[in-house]
Enzyme design. Structure first.
Site, PDB file in Angstrom:
ATOM      1  N   VAL A  79      22.970  59.936  64.580  1.00  0.00           N
ATOM      2  CA  VAL A  79      24.241  59.346  64.166  1.00  0.00           C
ATOM      3  C   VAL A  79      23.916  58.086  63.383  1.00  0.00           C
ATOM      4  O   VAL A  79      22.847  57.491  63.549  1.00  0.00           O
ATOM      5  CB  VAL A  79      25.169  59.024  65.362  1.00  0.00           C
ATOM      6  CG1 VAL A  79      25.680  60.302  65.998  1.00  0.00           C
ATOM      7  CG2 VAL A  79      24.455  58.164  66.382  1.00  0.00           C
ATOM      8  N   SER A  80      24.850  57.650  62.539  1.00  0.00           N
ATOM      9  CA  SER A  80      24.548  56.566  61.603  1.00  0.00           C
ATOM     10  C   SER A  80      24.620  55.177  62.210  1.00  0.00           C
ATOM     11  O   SER A  80      23.994  54.251  61.722  1.00  0.00           O
ATOM     12  CB  SER A  80      25.502  56.629  60.401  1.00  0.00           C
ATOM     13  OG  SER A  80      25.321  57.843  59.705  1.00  0.00           O
ATOM     14  N   LYS A  81      25.406  55.006  63.286  1.00  0.00           N
ATOM     15  CA  LYS A  81      25.603  53.667  63.836  1.00  0.00           C
ATOM     16  C   LYS A  81      24.943  53.536  65.199  1.00  0.00           C
ATOM     17  O   LYS A  81      24.988  54.446  66.013  1.00  0.00           O
ATOM     18  CB  LYS A  81      27.096  53.355  63.950  1.00  0.00           C
ATOM     19  CG  LYS A  81      27.810  53.309  62.604  1.00  0.00           C
ATOM     20  CD  LYS A  81      29.267  52.946  62.767  1.00  0.00           C
ATOM     21  CE  LYS A  81      29.982  52.879  61.417  1.00  0.00           C
ATOM     22  NZ  LYS A  81      31.414  52.539  61.557  1.00  0.00           N
ATOM     23  N   GLN A 122      29.568  55.912  67.600  1.00  0.00           N
ATOM     24  CA  GLN A 122      29.390  57.327  67.296  1.00  0.00           C
ATOM     25  C   GLN A 122      28.556  57.953  68.404  1.00  0.00           C
ATOM     26  O   GLN A 122      27.674  57.315  68.972  1.00  0.00           O
ATOM     27  CB  GLN A 122      28.691  57.513  65.952  1.00  0.00           C
ATOM     28  CG  GLN A 122      29.524  57.031  64.773  1.00  0.00           C
ATOM     29  CD  GLN A 122      28.828  57.289  63.445  1.00  0.00           C
ATOM     30  OE1 GLN A 122      27.716  57.791  63.409  1.00  0.00           O
ATOM     31  NE2 GLN A 122      29.491  56.949  62.362  1.00  0.00           N
TER      32      GLN A 122
END
Length: 209
Positions: free
Chosen positions: A8-10, A15
Site C-alpha cells: 500500500v502507498s501510505k 490504507q
C-alpha cells in the site's frame, strides 16, 4: 513454493493490505511467505520487495494481487519479470488488468510478452521523438538550454538509451549536451532512475498539472 507480495502507498495506517492478504492466502500462499510493504510504488527503496525477490528460489512462484503492486512503471515491471524468468521463478497476478498473467503457463507468458513488446515500443518512440526534437532545436540554433543541464526530454532519452547494450555513453552525452557526471547522477548504467532523476520527473509532472 508460493510467495506473496503486498503493498500500500501510505505508511500512516490509512490504507490496509487486508484485501490483498485475503486474496493471496486464498490462492495458497502461507502466512509465513507473505511480504508486506508500506511505500509508494514510485520508490526505488522498497526493502520488503527487495527481501522478497532475494528470498525467491528457482521453482518458486511470486503472487501479487494486482500488477501495479509490483512495478513502478512498465519498464521496471518488464525488467523485474525478466529477471524472475531468467532465475526460473514464476509470476501470477490475481486480479485487475494483469489477471491473465501467469508466467508459469504458456498463455501467461504470451500475455506478458505483449507487455514487454509494448515497453520496447514505448522506449523506441521516446528515443525517436527526443532525437527529432534535439535535431530540430540544433537546426534553429538552440542547444536545448544551458550546457550540462538535464531536462525531462533528455532524461527520457537517457533512460531509453542506457538500457541498450550498444549505447556508447560518450556519444550519448555529446548528443544530449551533458557530462557523464550529470548523466550518471540521474540515470544508472542499466537505465533506471536515480534520486536526481526521480526529482526531475516529479518536478516536471507537478509543473504540468
Amino acid at each position: 513454493m508460493l510467495v506473496g507480495y503486498m503493498r500500500v502507498s501510505k505508511a500512516d495506517g490509512s490504507q490496509s493490505t487486508d484485501l490483498q492478504r485475503d486474496s493471496l492466502l486464498a490462492a495458497g500462499v502461507l502466512p509465513a511467505q507473505l511480504y508486506e510493504e508500506h511505500a509508494s510504488g514510485k520508490k526505488d527503496d522498497r526493502p520488503e520487495l527487495l527481501a522478497c525477490l532475494k528470498g525467491l528460489r528457482t521453482g518458486d512462484t511470486l503472487l501479487v494481487w494486482k500488477l501495479d503492486r509490483l512495478g513502478r512503471d512498465l519498464r521496471h515491471l518488464v525488467n523485474t519479470v525478466h529477471d524472475l524468468t531468467e532465475a526460473g521463478i514464476g509470476l501470477r497476478v490475481l486480479t485487475g488488468q494483469g489477471a491473465s498473467i501467469d508466467t508459469t503457463t504458456s498463455s501467461g507468458k504470451l500475455v506478458f510478452g505483449i507487455f514487454a513488446a509494448l515497453a520496447e515500443f514505448e522506449r523506441e518512440l521516446i528515443s525517436e521523438r527526443t532525437l527529432a526534437g534535439l535535431a530540430s532545436a540544433r537546426a534553429r540554433g538552440r542547444n536545448g538550454g544551458r550546457p550540462y543541464k538535464m531536462t525531462p526530454a533528455k532524461l527520457r532519452l537517457a533512460i531509453a538509451s542506457m538500457g541498450k547494450k550498444d549505447t556508447k555513453v560518450g556519444e550519448l552525452c555529446r548528443e544530449l549536451g551533458i557530462t557523464r557526471q550529470t548523466l550518471y547522477r540521474h540515470v544508472s548504467p542499466t537505465g533506471t532512475l536515480r534520486p536526481d532523476g526521480e526529482k526531475l520527473i516529479e518536478k516536471n509532472r507537478n509543473t504540468h498539472r
